[in-house]
Scaffold this motif. Sequence first.
Motif, PDB file in Angstrom:
ATOM      1  N   ARG A   6       4.511  33.780  39.480  1.00 16.92           N
ATOM      2  CA  ARG A   6       3.863  32.966  38.938  1.00 16.92           C
ATOM      3  C   ARG A   6       4.781  31.970  38.219  1.00 16.92           C
ATOM      4  O   ARG A   6       4.789  30.591  38.037  1.00 16.92           O
ATOM      5  CB  ARG A   6       2.571  33.229  37.976  1.00 16.92           C
ATOM      6  N   VAL A   7       5.780  32.738  37.334  1.00 19.76           N
ATOM      7  CA  VAL A   7       6.578  32.111  36.756  1.00 19.76           C
ATOM      8  C   VAL A   7       7.587  31.231  37.666  1.00 19.76           C
ATOM      9  O   VAL A   7       7.756  30.126  37.412  1.00 19.76           O
ATOM     10  CB  VAL A   7       7.358  33.107  35.736  1.00 19.76           C
ATOM     11  N   LEU A   8       7.873  31.828  38.660  1.00 17.51           N
ATOM     12  CA  LEU A   8       8.899  31.414  39.576  1.00 17.51           C
ATOM     13  C   LEU A   8       8.106  30.052  40.326  1.00 17.51           C
ATOM     14  O   LEU A   8       8.761  29.111  40.398  1.00 17.51           O
ATOM     15  CB  LEU A   8       9.381  32.343  40.605  1.00 17.51           C
ATOM     16  N   GLN A   9       6.923  30.122  40.517  1.00 17.54           N
ATOM     17  CA  GLN A   9       5.969  29.150  41.271  1.00 17.54           C
ATOM     18  C   GLN A   9       6.361  27.920  39.985  1.00 17.54           C
ATOM     19  O   GLN A   9       6.295  26.660  40.540  1.00 17.54           O
ATOM     20  CB  GLN A   9       4.857  29.548  41.236  1.00 17.54           C
ATOM     21  N   GLY A  50      18.272  36.918  40.872  1.00 20.06           N
ATOM     22  CA  GLY A  50      18.853  35.843  41.388  1.00 20.06           C
ATOM     23  C   GLY A  50      17.941  34.702  41.979  1.00 20.06           C
ATOM     24  O   GLY A  50      18.404  33.968  42.587  1.00 20.06           O
ATOM     25  N   MET A  51      16.580  34.824  41.346  1.00 27.55           N
ATOM     26  CA  MET A  51      15.630  33.754  41.499  1.00 27.55           C
ATOM     27  C   MET A  51      15.817  32.577  40.689  1.00 27.55           C
ATOM     28  O   MET A  51      15.602  31.514  41.143  1.00 27.55           O
ATOM     29  CB  MET A  51      14.339  34.447  41.447  1.00 27.55           C
ATOM     30  N   VAL A  52      16.030  32.757  39.496  1.00 23.56           N
ATOM     31  CA  VAL A  52      16.400  31.569  38.536  1.00 23.56           C
ATOM     32  C   VAL A  52      17.786  31.627  37.756  1.00 23.56           C
ATOM     33  O   VAL A  52      18.206  32.959  37.602  1.00 23.56           O
ATOM     34  CB  VAL A  52      15.221  31.432  37.456  1.00 23.56           C
ATOM     35  N   VAL A  53      18.379  30.512  37.186  1.00 27.73           N
ATOM     36  CA  VAL A  53      19.362  30.564  36.516  1.00 27.73           C
ATOM     37  C   VAL A  53      18.861  29.978  35.072  1.00 27.73           C
ATOM     38  O   VAL A  53      17.797  29.004  35.062  1.00 27.73           O
ATOM     39  CB  VAL A  53      20.746  30.024  36.712  1.00 27.73           C
ATOM     40  N   ARG A  54      19.812  30.091  33.750  1.00 29.86           N
ATOM     41  CA  ARG A  54      19.263  29.622  32.587  1.00 29.86           C
ATOM     42  C   ARG A  54      20.589  28.632  32.772  1.00 29.86           C
ATOM     43  O   ARG A  54      21.781  28.931  32.569  1.00 29.86           O
ATOM     44  CB  ARG A  54      19.318  30.403  31.419  1.00 29.86           C
ATOM     45  N   GLU A  55      20.260  27.297  32.189  1.00 32.82           N
ATOM     46  CA  GLU A  55      21.307  26.341  31.968  1.00 32.82           C
ATOM     47  C   GLU A  55      20.988  25.560  30.637  1.00 32.82           C
ATOM     48  O   GLU A  55      19.764  25.229  30.472  1.00 32.82           O
ATOM     49  CB  GLU A  55      21.056  25.093  33.024  1.00 32.82           C
ATOM     50  N   LEU A 109      13.616  29.680  45.575  1.00 28.47           N
ATOM     51  CA  LEU A 109      13.028  28.845  46.321  1.00 28.47           C
ATOM     52  C   LEU A 109      12.545  29.162  47.781  1.00 28.47           C
ATOM     53  O   LEU A 109      11.412  29.066  48.316  1.00 28.47           O
ATOM     54  CB  LEU A 109      13.861  27.221  46.659  1.00 28.47           C
ATOM     55  N   ALA A 110      13.516  30.001  48.263  1.00 31.21           N
ATOM     56  CA  ALA A 110      13.158  30.465  49.494  1.00 31.21           C
ATOM     57  C   ALA A 110      12.062  31.513  49.250  1.00 31.21           C
ATOM     58  O   ALA A 110      11.164  31.692  50.274  1.00 31.21           O
ATOM     59  CB  ALA A 110      14.324  31.123  50.225  1.00 31.21           C
ATOM     60  N   THR A 111      11.835  32.372  48.263  1.00 39.36           N
ATOM     61  CA  THR A 111      11.033  33.288  48.089  1.00 39.36           C
ATOM     62  C   THR A 111       9.477  32.758  47.992  1.00 39.36           C
ATOM     63  O   THR A 111       8.706  33.177  48.453  1.00 39.36           O
ATOM     64  CB  THR A 111      11.408  34.082  46.664  1.00 39.36           C
ATOM     65  N   VAL A 112       9.487  31.672  47.127  1.00 38.23           N
ATOM     66  CA  VAL A 112       8.168  30.823  46.952  1.00 38.23           C
ATOM     67  C   VAL A 112       7.608  30.434  48.377  1.00 38.23           C
ATOM     68  O   VAL A 112       6.686  30.585  48.691  1.00 38.23           O
ATOM     69  CB  VAL A 112       8.433  29.871  45.918  1.00 38.23           C
TER      70      VAL A 112
END
Length: 107
Positions: free
Chosen positions: A37-40, A75-80, A98-101
């Motif tokens: 859900r966070v990834l979404q 490896g799903m998100v990065v902090r910038e 993105l591919a996972t979602v």
Amino acid sequence: MDRTDISLIALRRILRATEMFGRELAQSAGLTAVQFRVLQIVTETGSATAKEIAVRMRISQATVTALVDKLVSHGMVVREKSTVDRRQINIVTTDRGLATVQDAPDP
């Protein structure tokens, strides 16, 4: 059966369906339902801060931090760092996230 029994049966069915979806998601994406859900949320908006995620999910920022840590390790998100406010950290979806979602099973 009275209304209470009917309601309890319906709730059990909902919980069972949710549990089965969580298992399927864990097998296909390697994430828990909450991590997904966070990834979404991050994917929907392009980037998000921990505070924005916490408000949308109605959880604490500390909980969001732990969830984002897991997503970063997968490896799903990065902090910038924000270009607008140097105190702010944006969470951004990677290509893998993105591919996972996109490939995740429908509930």
